[in-house]
Design a protein around this motif. Structure first.
Motif, PDB file in Angstrom:
ATOM      1  N   SER A   1      51.013 -47.743  -7.299  1.00 25.85           N
ATOM      2  CA  SER A   1      49.503 -47.713  -7.471  1.00 25.85           C
ATOM      3  C   SER A   1      48.829 -47.229  -6.463  1.00 25.85           C
ATOM      4  O   SER A   1      47.502 -46.541  -6.618  1.00 25.85           O
ATOM      5  CB  SER A   1      49.180 -49.148  -7.939  1.00 25.85           C
ATOM      6  N   CYS A   2      49.261 -47.211  -5.262  1.00 31.60           N
ATOM      7  CA  CYS A   2      48.673 -46.802  -4.103  1.00 31.60           C
ATOM      8  C   CYS A   2      48.593 -45.029  -4.190  1.00 31.60           C
ATOM      9  O   CYS A   2      47.698 -44.686  -3.712  1.00 31.60           O
ATOM     10  CB  CYS A   2      49.609 -46.942  -2.690  1.00 31.60           C
TER      11      CYS A   2
ATOM     12  N   SER B   1      46.321 -44.098  -6.577  1.00 29.16           N
ATOM     13  CA  SER B   1      44.593 -44.369  -6.105  1.00 29.16           C
ATOM     14  C   SER B   1      44.338 -43.207  -5.426  1.00 29.16           C
ATOM     15  O   SER B   1      43.248 -42.574  -5.408  1.00 29.16           O
ATOM     16  CB  SER B   1      44.642 -45.625  -5.340  1.00 29.16           C
TER      17      SER B   1
ATOM     18  N   VAL C   1      43.485 -40.295  -7.277  1.00 33.12           N
ATOM     19  CA  VAL C   1      42.092 -40.153  -7.897  1.00 33.12           C
ATOM     20  C   VAL C   1      41.100 -39.710  -6.782  1.00 33.12           C
ATOM     21  O   VAL C   1      40.344 -38.889  -7.332  1.00 33.12           O
ATOM     22  CB  VAL C   1      41.847 -41.675  -8.188  1.00 33.12           C
TER      23      VAL C   1
ATOM     24  N   SER D   1      35.493 -42.991  -9.438  1.00 34.80           N
ATOM     25  CA  SER D   1      36.581 -43.135  -8.896  1.00 34.80           C
ATOM     26  C   SER D   1      37.255 -44.653  -8.760  1.00 34.80           C
ATOM     27  O   SER D   1      38.316 -44.934  -8.962  1.00 34.80           O
ATOM     28  CB  SER D   1      36.581 -42.560  -7.223  1.00 34.80           C
TER      29      SER D   1
ATOM     30  N   ILE E   1      40.416 -46.471 -10.068  1.00 36.15           N
ATOM     31  CA  ILE E   1      41.281 -47.249  -9.173  1.00 36.15           C
ATOM     32  C   ILE E   1      41.597 -48.694  -9.476  1.00 36.15           C
ATOM     33  O   ILE E   1      42.745 -49.057  -9.533  1.00 36.15           O
ATOM     34  CB  ILE E   1      40.637 -46.966  -7.637  1.00 36.15           C
TER      35      ILE E   1
ATOM     36  N   ILE F   1      44.060 -48.665 -12.349  1.00 34.74           N
ATOM     37  CA  ILE F   1      45.360 -48.516 -11.942  1.00 34.74           C
ATOM     38  C   ILE F   1      45.870 -49.610 -11.281  1.00 34.74           C
ATOM     39  O   ILE F   1      47.109 -50.103 -11.547  1.00 34.74           O
ATOM     40  CB  ILE F   1      45.432 -47.447 -10.954  1.00 34.74           C
ATOM     41  N   ILE F   2      45.187 -50.312 -10.286  1.00 36.09           N
ATOM     42  CA  ILE F   2      45.736 -51.437  -9.680  1.00 36.09           C
ATOM     43  C   ILE F   2      45.868 -52.632 -10.334  1.00 36.09           C
ATOM     44  O   ILE F   2      46.632 -53.362 -10.512  1.00 36.09           O
ATOM     45  CB  ILE F   2      44.679 -51.964  -8.402  1.00 36.09           C
TER      46      ILE F   2
END
Lengths: 192, 192
Positions: free
Chosen positions: A114-115, A118, A121, B179, B183, B186-187
């Motif tokens: 996920s990092c 991110s 993105v 963004s 994010i 996603i997290i």
């Protein structure tokens, strides 16, 4: 999806589901590696093409003189080169990360993933903006704008303009590859 | 995370986990709605500011004459207006979608969510590129570029330039909000 037959005991179903999930994950990691290699290639080509310095003979007096066309002439290209360098470097690191996951046949931790995505993105936003900026300069150079009195320069900076155009095109490819990477991750993770 | 005590039976643990997941999801939906309202507001402001036509008195002969500065003078601003209109419209639809999920206290299907966030990714790329293009034109207008002979125009198109600058700034905010939205998704999805 695993089909539910009345004969399948729950344990078999669970195992089937697990093996299906594992196949999806390994497919995802493979596509991830391929796309990241593409990202590296496109950003490297865009970077190399944009960072050119060329000496161009001028077609007006004094004949025989020449002008040096450098990427530092326009701030948009400096910004573009910086972002493409970062993308190139970042794609190497993430390719190694994904490749090691592929070889070990295991996924990296979901927190790390996920990092990484991110950052993808954020990088997409920055890369797309720099592509837009360079593309706009290239377009202005090619067509000029009579409304504000900016004349076209691509008739003078001929081959330099072609290189910049090619660099913008590969930057667009880089942005598209990054988008596909993120969409692939979103779709894969949503299916879990 | 649910703490594992030796006294908790597995069913209680499962229920705790479920309620925790539900809280995370409703928190995510709330943040999603807020960010999408922000996206709508920023894209609307950017759109309204960029689509201005102004009549500006010219400071050079013939004195008393005036020029009309329109957003259609530069192709980058036409592109920008088109993309901002799409973003504005898209943010209304997705805000309604998220808001209905918040009111019903249920999540929309994961397939629909992955579709929405995939479109978000594409929109981020396009919005960021248009922001870059408009920003570059605004910068060229403000500073000019002596290397290629493009003179600055913001000394003439004074208030128009300020509006364009403000429009670019709000476009940057729109891109940042998009963004953050992606994010956040996603997290949240990775934690499942």
């Amino acid at each position: 999806m695993a089909s539910i037959s009345p004969r399948s005991p729950p344990v078999v179903l669970e195992l089937e589901k697990n093996s299906e999930a594992s196949t999806t994950t390994s497919k995802f990691v493979l596509h991830d590696v391929i796309l990241r290699v593409f990202l590296f290639a496109t950003s490297l080509v865009a970077l190399v093409t944009s960072k050119q310095t060329e000496t161009i003979p001028v077609p007006f007096p004094p004949y025989g003189a020449s002008v040096a066309a450098e990427f530092t002439d326009l701030p948009a290209f400096i910004y573009s080169s910086a972002v493409l360098s970062v993308t190139c470097f970042y794609s190497i690191i993430t390719t190694i990360l994904s490749f090691s996951a592929l070889v070990k046949r295991s996924t990296t931790s979901s927190k790390l993933m996920s990092c990484v995505f991110s950052v993808d993105v954020l990088l997409l936003g920055i890369l797309a903006s720099t592509t837009g900026a360079s593309g706009e300069v290239a377009y202005l150079g090619l067509k000029g704008n009579s409304n504000v009195g900016w004349h076209k320069i691509c008739n003078v900076y001929d081959s330099y303009c072609r290189h910049i155009g090619f660099s913008v095109l590969t930057s667009i490819f880089s942005s598209m590859v990054l988008s596909f990477l993120i969409i692939l991750y979103i779709i894969t993770v949503s299916r879990r």
